[in-house]
Design an enzyme around this catalytic site. Structure first.
Site: not given
Length: 99
Positions: A24, A27
């Site tokens: 991600c 993230c």
């Protein structure tokens, strides 16, 4: 009997849980911000990271639909639940309110 996760978040000290995944992008953007906040706030907060791919039952239990999702716990209760990339100031304010 409480599980390991419950024991982690059932504390007087606020616990910020970062639900993330290695693949991600947002993230990965949050990781250095979280590290900075954890270092600056010291004992005021405990930051733990939960990989949603490896811990799907916990992510499902807290309704994590998008990542990153940051959930702030204190004494086992959810104080804040925010999805998406947050600024350092947002995180610090969230933790200060809980302290």
């Amino acid at each position: 009997m409480k599980g390991k996760f419950e024991q982690l978040v059932d504390q007087e000290t606020p616990v910020l849980v970062d639900f993330y995944a290695d693949w991600c992008g947002p993230c990965q953007m949050m990781a250095p911000v979280l590290k900075e906040v954890a270092q600056e706030m010291g004992d005021k907060v405990k930051v733990i990271k939960i990989d949603v791919d490896k811990n799907q039952p916990i992510a499902q239990r807290f309704g994590v639909r998008s990542i990153p999702t940051l959930i702030l716990f204190k004494n086992g209760k959810i104080l804040e639940n925010r999805a998406g990339v947050l600024t350092k100031r947002d995180l610090t304010n969230m933790i200060e309110k809980a302290s």
